[in-house]
Scaffold this motif. Structure first.
Motif, PDB file in Angstrom:
ATOM      1  N   GLN A  26       0.797  -1.197   0.066  1.00  0.00           N
ATOM      2  CA  GLN A  26       0.051  -0.036   0.120  1.00  0.00           C
ATOM      3  C   GLN A  26       1.049   1.319   0.040  1.00  0.00           C
ATOM      4  O   GLN A  26       2.061   1.223   0.586  1.00  0.00           O
ATOM      5  CB  GLN A  26      -0.962   0.044   1.201  1.00  0.00           C
ATOM      6  CG  GLN A  26      -1.969  -0.976   1.455  1.00  0.00           C
ATOM      7  CD  GLN A  26      -2.700  -1.052   2.559  1.00  0.00           C
ATOM      8  OE1 GLN A  26      -3.052   0.176   2.935  1.00  0.00           O
ATOM      9  NE2 GLN A  26      -3.589  -1.872   2.672  1.00  0.00           N
ATOM     10  N   ALA A  27       0.280   2.213  -0.518  1.00  0.00           N
ATOM     11  CA  ALA A  27       0.856   3.670  -0.500  1.00  0.00           C
ATOM     12  C   ALA A  27      -0.185   4.776  -0.460  1.00  0.00           C
ATOM     13  O   ALA A  27      -1.139   4.242  -1.035  1.00  0.00           O
ATOM     14  CB  ALA A  27       1.836   3.790  -1.515  1.00  0.00           C
ATOM     15  N   ALA A  28       0.306   5.854  -0.268  1.00  0.00           N
ATOM     16  CA  ALA A  28      -0.697   6.999  -0.224  1.00  0.00           C
ATOM     17  C   ALA A  28      -0.361   8.238  -0.614  1.00  0.00           C
ATOM     18  O   ALA A  28       1.063   8.537  -0.530  1.00  0.00           O
ATOM     19  CB  ALA A  28      -1.326   7.131   1.236  1.00  0.00           C
ATOM     20  N   PHE A  29      -0.845   9.012  -1.526  1.00  0.00           N
ATOM     21  CA  PHE A  29      -0.413  10.462  -1.867  1.00  0.00           C
ATOM     22  C   PHE A  29      -1.249  11.399  -1.500  1.00  0.00           C
ATOM     23  O   PHE A  29      -2.604  11.328  -1.779  1.00  0.00           O
ATOM     24  CB  PHE A  29      -0.289  10.278  -3.516  1.00  0.00           C
ATOM     25  CG  PHE A  29       0.679   9.235  -3.849  1.00  0.00           C
ATOM     26  CD1 PHE A  29       2.133   9.680  -4.260  1.00  0.00           C
ATOM     27  CD2 PHE A  29       0.436   7.915  -3.978  1.00  0.00           C
ATOM     28  CE1 PHE A  29       2.849   8.479  -4.574  1.00  0.00           C
ATOM     29  CE2 PHE A  29       1.333   7.019  -4.555  1.00  0.00           C
ATOM     30  CZ  PHE A  29       2.558   7.249  -4.919  1.00  0.00           C
ATOM     31  N   THR A  30      -0.731  12.538  -1.091  1.00  0.00           N
ATOM     32  CA  THR A  30      -1.697  13.871  -0.903  1.00  0.00           C
ATOM     33  C   THR A  30      -1.928  14.282  -2.181  1.00  0.00           C
ATOM     34  O   THR A  30      -0.915  14.421  -2.947  1.00  0.00           O
ATOM     35  CB  THR A  30      -0.886  14.753  -0.253  1.00  0.00           C
ATOM     36  OG1 THR A  30      -0.553  14.062   1.120  1.00  0.00           O
ATOM     37  CG2 THR A  30      -1.728  15.990   0.303  1.00  0.00           C
ATOM     38  N   VAL A  31      -3.174  14.363  -2.530  1.00  0.00           N
ATOM     39  CA  VAL A  31      -3.516  14.893  -3.854  1.00  0.00           C
ATOM     40  C   VAL A  31      -4.378  16.370  -3.861  1.00  0.00           C
ATOM     41  O   VAL A  31      -5.123  16.593  -2.962  1.00  0.00           O
ATOM     42  CB  VAL A  31      -4.243  13.678  -4.666  1.00  0.00           C
ATOM     43  CG1 VAL A  31      -3.569  12.770  -5.071  1.00  0.00           C
ATOM     44  CG2 VAL A  31      -5.618  13.323  -4.034  1.00  0.00           C
ATOM     45  N   GLU A  32      -4.346  16.904  -4.988  1.00  0.00           N
ATOM     46  CA  GLU A  32      -5.213  18.069  -5.288  1.00  0.00           C
ATOM     47  C   GLU A  32      -6.256  17.332  -6.489  1.00  0.00           C
ATOM     48  O   GLU A  32      -5.898  16.317  -7.122  1.00  0.00           O
ATOM     49  CB  GLU A  32      -4.426  19.070  -6.219  1.00  0.00           C
ATOM     50  CG  GLU A  32      -3.357  19.755  -5.549  1.00  0.00           C
ATOM     51  CD  GLU A  32      -2.656  20.805  -6.133  1.00  0.00           C
ATOM     52  OE1 GLU A  32      -3.181  21.395  -7.156  1.00  0.00           O
ATOM     53  OE2 GLU A  32      -1.281  20.474  -6.330  1.00  0.00           O
ATOM     54  N   ILE A  33      -7.502  17.654  -6.274  1.00  0.00           N
ATOM     55  CA  ILE A  33      -8.437  17.052  -6.855  1.00  0.00           C
ATOM     56  C   ILE A  33      -8.844  18.231  -8.172  1.00  0.00           C
ATOM     57  O   ILE A  33      -9.154  19.490  -8.096  1.00  0.00           O
ATOM     58  CB  ILE A  33      -9.836  16.944  -6.368  1.00  0.00           C
ATOM     59  CG1 ILE A  33      -9.580  16.103  -4.908  1.00  0.00           C
ATOM     60  CG2 ILE A  33     -11.033  16.495  -7.169  1.00  0.00           C
ATOM     61  CD1 ILE A  33      -9.345  14.548  -5.338  1.00  0.00           C
ATOM     62  N   ALA A  34      -8.793  17.501  -9.310  1.00  0.00           N
ATOM     63  CA  ALA A  34      -8.955  18.295 -10.625  1.00  0.00           C
ATOM     64  C   ALA A  34     -10.606  17.603 -11.118  1.00  0.00           C
ATOM     65  O   ALA A  34     -10.426  16.649 -11.768  1.00  0.00           O
ATOM     66  CB  ALA A  34      -8.163  18.067 -11.851  1.00  0.00           C
ATOM     67  N   ASP A  35     -11.709  18.124 -10.750  1.00  0.00           N
ATOM     68  CA  ASP A  35     -12.844  17.719 -11.128  1.00  0.00           C
ATOM     69  C   ASP A  35     -13.764  18.615 -11.936  1.00  0.00           C
ATOM     70  O   ASP A  35     -14.994  18.357 -12.119  1.00  0.00           O
ATOM     71  CB  ASP A  35     -13.446  17.345  -9.843  1.00  0.00           C
ATOM     72  CG  ASP A  35     -14.100  18.621  -8.947  1.00  0.00           C
ATOM     73  OD1 ASP A  35     -13.575  19.483  -9.139  1.00  0.00           O
ATOM     74  OD2 ASP A  35     -14.517  18.206  -7.605  1.00  0.00           O
ATOM     75  N   ASP A  36     -13.201  19.579 -12.568  1.00  0.00           N
ATOM     76  CA  ASP A  36     -13.848  20.505 -13.493  1.00  0.00           C
ATOM     77  C   ASP A  36     -13.001  20.534 -14.812  1.00  0.00           C
ATOM     78  O   ASP A  36     -11.790  20.217 -14.711  1.00  0.00           O
ATOM     79  CB  ASP A  36     -14.632  21.698 -13.234  1.00  0.00           C
ATOM     80  CG  ASP A  36     -13.513  22.767 -12.575  1.00  0.00           C
ATOM     81  OD1 ASP A  36     -12.630  22.746 -13.347  1.00  0.00           O
ATOM     82  OD2 ASP A  36     -13.921  23.647 -11.593  1.00  0.00           O
ATOM     83  N   PRO A  52       7.358  14.187  -3.306  1.00  0.00           N
ATOM     84  CA  PRO A  52       7.677  12.830  -3.686  1.00  0.00           C
ATOM     85  C   PRO A  52       6.148  11.924  -3.462  1.00  0.00           C
ATOM     86  O   PRO A  52       5.809  11.123  -4.057  1.00  0.00           O
ATOM     87  CB  PRO A  52       8.609  12.248  -2.818  1.00  0.00           C
ATOM     88  CG  PRO A  52       9.526  13.236  -2.456  1.00  0.00           C
ATOM     89  CD  PRO A  52       8.609  14.484  -2.547  1.00  0.00           C
ATOM     90  N   TRP A  53       5.317  12.389  -2.494  1.00  0.00           N
ATOM     91  CA  TRP A  53       4.224  11.550  -2.185  1.00  0.00           C
ATOM     92  C   TRP A  53       3.192  12.650  -2.230  1.00  0.00           C
ATOM     93  O   TRP A  53       1.915  12.374  -1.531  1.00  0.00           O
ATOM     94  CB  TRP A  53       4.259  11.292  -0.510  1.00  0.00           C
ATOM     95  CG  TRP A  53       5.138  10.230  -0.280  1.00  0.00           C
ATOM     96  CD1 TRP A  53       6.493  10.447   0.204  1.00  0.00           C
ATOM     97  CD2 TRP A  53       5.357   8.750  -0.819  1.00  0.00           C
ATOM     98  NE1 TRP A  53       7.420   9.345   0.134  1.00  0.00           N
ATOM     99  CE2 TRP A  53       6.600   8.197  -0.491  1.00  0.00           C
ATOM    100  CE3 TRP A  53       4.356   8.127  -1.472  1.00  0.00           C
ATOM    101  CZ2 TRP A  53       7.057   7.016  -0.730  1.00  0.00           C
ATOM    102  CZ3 TRP A  53       4.556   6.921  -1.697  1.00  0.00           C
ATOM    103  CH2 TRP A  53       5.845   6.204  -1.365  1.00  0.00           C
ATOM    104  N   SER A  54       3.120  13.345  -3.437  1.00  0.00           N
ATOM    105  CA  SER A  54       1.972  14.117  -3.817  1.00  0.00           C
ATOM    106  C   SER A  54       1.610  13.626  -5.229  1.00  0.00           C
ATOM    107  O   SER A  54       2.434  13.142  -6.017  1.00  0.00           O
ATOM    108  CB  SER A  54       2.276  15.647  -3.577  1.00  0.00           C
ATOM    109  OG  SER A  54       2.617  16.096  -2.567  1.00  0.00           O
ATOM    110  N   GLY A  55       0.426  14.347  -5.762  1.00  0.00           N
ATOM    111  CA  GLY A  55       0.259  14.095  -7.118  1.00  0.00           C
ATOM    112  C   GLY A  55      -1.354  14.933  -7.187  1.00  0.00           C
ATOM    113  O   GLY A  55      -1.730  15.680  -6.460  1.00  0.00           O
ATOM    114  N   MET A  56      -2.047  14.501  -8.513  1.00  0.00           N
ATOM    115  CA  MET A  56      -3.386  15.121  -8.745  1.00  0.00           C
ATOM    116  C   MET A  56      -4.133  14.109  -9.186  1.00  0.00           C
ATOM    117  O   MET A  56      -3.784  13.338  -9.975  1.00  0.00           O
ATOM    118  CB  MET A  56      -2.906  16.111  -9.901  1.00  0.00           C
ATOM    119  CG  MET A  56      -4.360  16.853 -10.448  1.00  0.00           C
ATOM    120  SD  MET A  56      -4.095  18.484 -11.313  1.00  0.00           S
ATOM    121  CE  MET A  56      -3.415  19.402 -10.195  1.00  0.00           C
ATOM    122  N   LEU A  57      -5.392  13.981  -8.797  1.00  0.00           N
ATOM    123  CA  LEU A  57      -6.494  13.197  -9.005  1.00  0.00           C
ATOM    124  C   LEU A  57      -7.386  13.798 -10.199  1.00  0.00           C
ATOM    125  O   LEU A  57      -8.163  14.800  -9.600  1.00  0.00           O
ATOM    126  CB  LEU A  57      -7.171  12.475  -7.857  1.00  0.00           C
ATOM    127  CG  LEU A  57      -8.196  11.597  -8.130  1.00  0.00           C
ATOM    128  CD1 LEU A  57      -7.645  10.435  -8.803  1.00  0.00           C
ATOM    129  CD2 LEU A  57      -8.712  11.129  -6.686  1.00  0.00           C
TER     130      LEU A  57
END
Length: 145
Positions: A26-36, A52-57
């Motif tokens: 398992q792993a987890a990333f702090t994400v920003e949400i792009a939903d529009d 390193p442990w960030s991303g965009m969903l």
């Protein structure tokens, strides 16, 4: 897996956390949400780094067979992870090349896309069949909150 990632993966389901699990762990990333449309069009363009442990969903209203990404104005290499309506990984475009405008199609039935630092998916073992946990998946989640 880094201890901070393991600790995050054990936390409660949160909108700003994309937790992943598979036979690799398992792993987890702090994400920003792009939903529009505006947020999805902007994505991670013009950024010089991604923690390193960030991303965009990226969240789409419904599954689609036409979701594709490119790296226009994106300065950092990314792993682009395409997921179906259940949050199951269907394809990964690994180490997408900065500024490359070649289309990277997700395939059939894609509803979510997770972008993380290039090479991270391979380092962790994330692959087809990995499951995502995040509240945006709702009732269809393979790994529910």
């Amino acid at each position: 897996m880094a201890s901070s990632a393991a600790a995050m993966a054990e936390q409660a389901c949160r909108p700003d956390l994309a937790s992943l699990r598979g036979s690799w762990g398992q792993a987890a990333f702090t994400v920003e949400i792009a939903d529009d449309g505006r947020e999805r069009a902007q994505g991670l363009m013009y950024r010089d780094q991604l923690d390193p442990w960030s991303g965009m969903l990226f969240v789409y209203e419904r599954p689609s067979d036409t979701i594709a990404f490119w790296m226009r104005n994106t300065r950092i290499p990314l792993d682009i992870i395409f997921l179906d309506q259940n949050g199951v990984v269907r394809r990964i475009a690994e180490n997408a090349v900065p500024f490359d405008e070649t289309g990277l199609p997700g395939g059939n039935g894609i509803q979510y896309v997770l972008e993380i630092n290039g090479g991270m998916a391979r380092r962790l073992g994330i692959g087809v069949g990995t499951e995502l946990r995040n509240p945006v998946l709702g009732e269809f989640a393979a790994w529910p909150c």
